[in-house]
Every structure is written in C-alpha cells, then in structure tokens.
Design a protein around this motif. Structure first.
Motif, mmCIF file in Angstrom:
data_model
loop_
_atom_site.group_PDB
_atom_site.id
_atom_site.type_symbol
_atom_site.label_atom_id
_atom_site.label_comp_id
_atom_site.label_asym_id
_atom_site.label_seq_id
_atom_site.Cartn_x
_atom_site.Cartn_y
_atom_site.Cartn_z
ATOM 1 N N GLU A 200 3.247 -40.074 -15.303
ATOM 2 C CA GLU A 200 3.380 -39.472 -13.974
ATOM 3 C C GLU A 200 2.710 -40.223 -12.899
ATOM 4 O OE1 GLU A 200 3.612 -35.465 -11.299
ATOM 5 O OE2 GLU A 200 4.152 -35.620 -13.237
ATOM 6 N N ASN A 201 1.308 -40.507 -13.098
ATOM 7 C CA ASN A 201 0.619 -40.893 -12.152
ATOM 8 C C ASN A 201 0.932 -42.656 -11.944
ATOM 9 O OD1 ASN A 201 -1.959 -41.248 -10.317
ATOM 10 N ND2 ASN A 201 -2.907 -42.197 -12.248
ATOM 11 N N ASN A 202 1.190 -43.156 -13.245
ATOM 12 C CA ASN A 202 1.271 -44.817 -13.185
ATOM 13 C C ASN A 202 2.755 -44.906 -12.218
ATOM 14 O OD1 ASN A 202 -0.794 -45.271 -14.678
ATOM 15 N ND2 ASN A 202 0.484 -45.328 -16.351
ATOM 16 N N GLN A 203 3.579 -43.848 -12.386
ATOM 17 C CA GLN A 203 4.834 -44.034 -11.618
ATOM 18 C C GLN A 203 4.641 -43.825 -10.016
ATOM 19 O OE1 GLN A 203 7.955 -41.215 -12.896
ATOM 20 N NE2 GLN A 203 9.535 -41.970 -11.701
ATOM 21 N N LEU A 204 3.790 -42.830 -9.969
ATOM 22 C CA LEU A 204 3.620 -42.555 -8.532
ATOM 23 C C LEU A 204 2.636 -43.733 -7.885
ATOM 24 C CD1 LEU A 204 2.334 -38.802 -8.422
ATOM 25 C CD2 LEU A 204 4.704 -39.825 -7.611
ATOM 26 N N HIS A 205 1.883 -44.406 -8.598
ATOM 27 C CA HIS A 205 1.195 -45.589 -7.910
ATOM 28 C C HIS A 205 2.007 -46.689 -7.837
ATOM 29 C CE1 HIS A 205 -2.441 -48.096 -7.546
ATOM 30 N NE2 HIS A 205 -2.078 -48.782 -8.718
ATOM 31 N N LEU A 206 3.015 -46.984 -8.975
ATOM 32 C CA LEU A 206 3.922 -48.054 -8.649
ATOM 33 C C LEU A 206 4.764 -47.767 -7.332
ATOM 34 C CD1 LEU A 206 5.162 -50.728 -9.582
ATOM 35 C CD2 LEU A 206 6.619 -49.240 -11.003
ATOM 36 N N GLU A 207 5.178 -46.436 -7.253
ATOM 37 C CA GLU A 207 5.862 -46.125 -6.083
ATOM 38 C C GLU A 207 5.335 -46.454 -4.919
ATOM 39 O OE1 GLU A 207 8.028 -42.136 -4.227
ATOM 40 O OE2 GLU A 207 8.339 -42.609 -6.606
ATOM 41 N N LEU A 208 4.007 -46.033 -4.712
ATOM 42 C CA LEU A 208 2.939 -46.252 -3.583
ATOM 43 C C LEU A 208 2.715 -47.534 -3.253
ATOM 44 C CD1 LEU A 208 1.256 -44.724 -1.665
ATOM 45 C CD2 LEU A 208 -0.741 -45.011 -3.156
ATOM 46 N N ILE A 209 2.756 -48.718 -4.335
ATOM 47 C CA ILE A 209 2.450 -49.985 -4.176
ATOM 48 C C ILE A 209 3.894 -50.589 -3.765
ATOM 49 C CG2 ILE A 209 2.374 -52.370 -5.389
ATOM 50 C CD1 ILE A 209 0.319 -50.716 -7.281
ATOM 51 N N THR A 210 4.959 -50.170 -4.099
ATOM 52 C CA THR A 210 6.351 -50.723 -3.678
ATOM 53 C C THR A 210 6.450 -50.186 -2.099
ATOM 54 O OG1 THR A 210 7.092 -50.335 -5.739
ATOM 55 C CG2 THR A 210 8.609 -50.472 -4.209
ATOM 56 N N ARG A 211 6.341 -49.126 -1.830
ATOM 57 C CA ARG A 211 6.427 -48.648 -0.631
ATOM 58 C C ARG A 211 5.351 -49.410 0.423
ATOM 59 N NH1 ARG A 211 7.569 -42.089 -0.330
ATOM 60 N NH2 ARG A 211 9.505 -42.198 -1.580
ATOM 61 N N GLY A 212 4.192 -49.457 0.046
ATOM 62 C CA GLY A 212 3.355 -50.286 0.702
ATOM 63 C C GLY A 212 3.491 -51.715 0.944
ATOM 64 N N ALA B 137 6.254 -55.772 4.727
ATOM 65 C CA ALA B 137 7.287 -56.472 5.044
ATOM 66 C C ALA B 137 7.846 -56.077 6.377
ATOM 67 C CB ALA B 137 8.255 -56.428 3.795
ATOM 68 N N TYR B 138 8.200 -54.701 6.384
ATOM 69 C CA TYR B 138 8.742 -53.947 7.696
ATOM 70 C C TYR B 138 7.814 -54.399 9.016
ATOM 71 C CZ TYR B 138 12.534 -51.678 5.345
ATOM 72 O OH TYR B 138 13.587 -51.331 4.686
ATOM 73 N N GLN B 139 6.641 -54.393 8.695
ATOM 74 C CA GLN B 139 5.502 -54.384 9.808
ATOM 75 C C GLN B 139 5.523 -56.004 10.173
ATOM 76 O OE1 GLN B 139 1.589 -53.740 8.647
ATOM 77 N NE2 GLN B 139 1.141 -53.158 10.578
ATOM 78 N N GLN B 140 5.832 -56.769 9.250
ATOM 79 C CA GLN B 140 5.610 -58.228 9.451
ATOM 80 C C GLN B 140 7.002 -58.624 10.532
ATOM 81 O OE1 GLN B 140 5.199 -60.490 5.917
ATOM 82 N NE2 GLN B 140 3.008 -60.612 6.225
ATOM 83 N N LYS B 141 8.093 -58.060 9.902
ATOM 84 C CA LYS B 141 9.433 -58.210 10.554
ATOM 85 C C LYS B 141 9.124 -57.842 11.854
ATOM 86 C CE LYS B 141 13.149 -57.959 7.383
ATOM 87 N NZ LYS B 141 14.131 -57.004 6.875
#
Length: 188
Positions: free
Chosen positions: A132-144, A149-153
């Motif tokens: 679960e922690n790994n999944q949340l970490h991956l989700e956090l990285i993806t959202r980051g 990307a949105y910030q650069q746009k």
C-alpha cells in the motif's frame, strides 16, 4: 586389595576357590549388585581385612551400586576409589547440567515456535502495508510529475500572455502617442 566382576553361574566352583583365597590372604569377600540384577551378574569385591574403615566400605559399596546402576560393572580397585568418586560426581553433575540445558533448549525452541506463530500475521500485515505504501508513493510521484507538467504549461502560457500583454501595451502606447500627435496637428 583387588576387585573382580565375575559371573558366578558360569564359574560355580569359583566361589569356593575365592573363599579359600580370601582365607589364605586374610581378606573378606562381599557380594553385591544393582537391584534386579540376576545372580549371574553379581559383583564380587575383595577387600583386605582391616584395610578400610566401615564408613569407607559403605562409601565404596554405595559408589559401586551407583556405578552398576549406570551400567558400569567393570572392576574397581580400592586405590582408585577417590578418583572414580570424583569422576562419577563430575559425570553426575554434567548429566544434570545436560538435562537443565536440554530443558532450557526445549523452552527456547517452544518460545521461538510461539513467536514465529505470532509473527506470521504481523508479517502478512507488514507486507500489505508495504504494498500500500509503495502504491501511494507511486501515486504521489505520478501526481507530482503531473503537477510539474501543468506548472510548466501554465508557466509557458503565463509567459505567452505576458508577451501578448506587453505587445498590447506597446501597441496601445504607440497608438496613444500617435493620437496625441494627431491632436497636436489638429490644434495647430
């Protein structure tokens, strides 16, 4: 003094000869053995007369019985009694130590088994939490990464709008200057 271990059933005439020998050498003969031992395995001890005090004889016989109970039926000479007594005491102490260590080992083994049984559900829960922690970490990285990307746009859009705004401001300033010149010409 000497001691011999004989089977009286195998040597029936030996007893008579042993008694004669004892009379000639002025010794006495004791016959004894561990409880439940057949007559064929009796232990014959030959002592010199007057060579032992009564308590030493009893100690010798007690040690002899203890040794026989442990399966040691070999000949035991009276001269080696102190050494054999010390060795037997050490043997007995080591046996008790061994029993205590075996009991401790059994307790520790049982305790280890119990701890492993208790740890099994915890290990399963830990595995679930790590996943679960790994999944949340991956989700956090993806959202980051998405946010970056949105910030650069948005930064690029903002810079583009700023550019347009400055261009528009320049055009407005140019037009305002042009209007003032036209108004001055009209006034003249």
């Amino acid at each position: 003094g000497e001691e011999v271990c004989v089977s009286l059933a195998v040597f029936p005439t030996f007893w008579v000869r042993l008694q004669r020998l004892a009379e000639e050498k002025q010794t006495r003969i004791d016959v004894g053995g561990p409880a439940g031992m057949s007559f064929a395995g009796e232990i014959v001890s030959v002592f010199p007369k007057g060579g032992y005090e009564l308590s030493e004889e009893r100690g010798f016989q007690a040690l002899r019985r203890q040794l026989a109970d442990e399966g040691f039926v070999e000949a035991l000479h009276s001269e080696s009694l102190p050494l054999v007594k010390r060795l037997f005491d050490d043997f007995s102490a080591l046996r008790e130590t061994k029993r205590a260590l075996e009991a401790t080992l059994n307790d520790k083994t049982a305790n280890e088994s119990r701890m492993q049984r208790q740890m099994h559900p915890l290990q399963k829960e830990l595995g679930r939490m790590v996943r679960e922690n790994n999944q949340l970490h991956l989700e956090l990285i993806t959202r980051g990464e998405e946010f970056h990307a949105y910030q650069q746009k948005d930064t690029l859009k903002f810079k583009a709008l700023e550019g347009k705004l400055s261009d528009s401001a320049f055009v407005i300033a140019q037009q305002a200057q042009h209007i003032r010149e036209l108004e001055r010409q009209l006034d003249e």
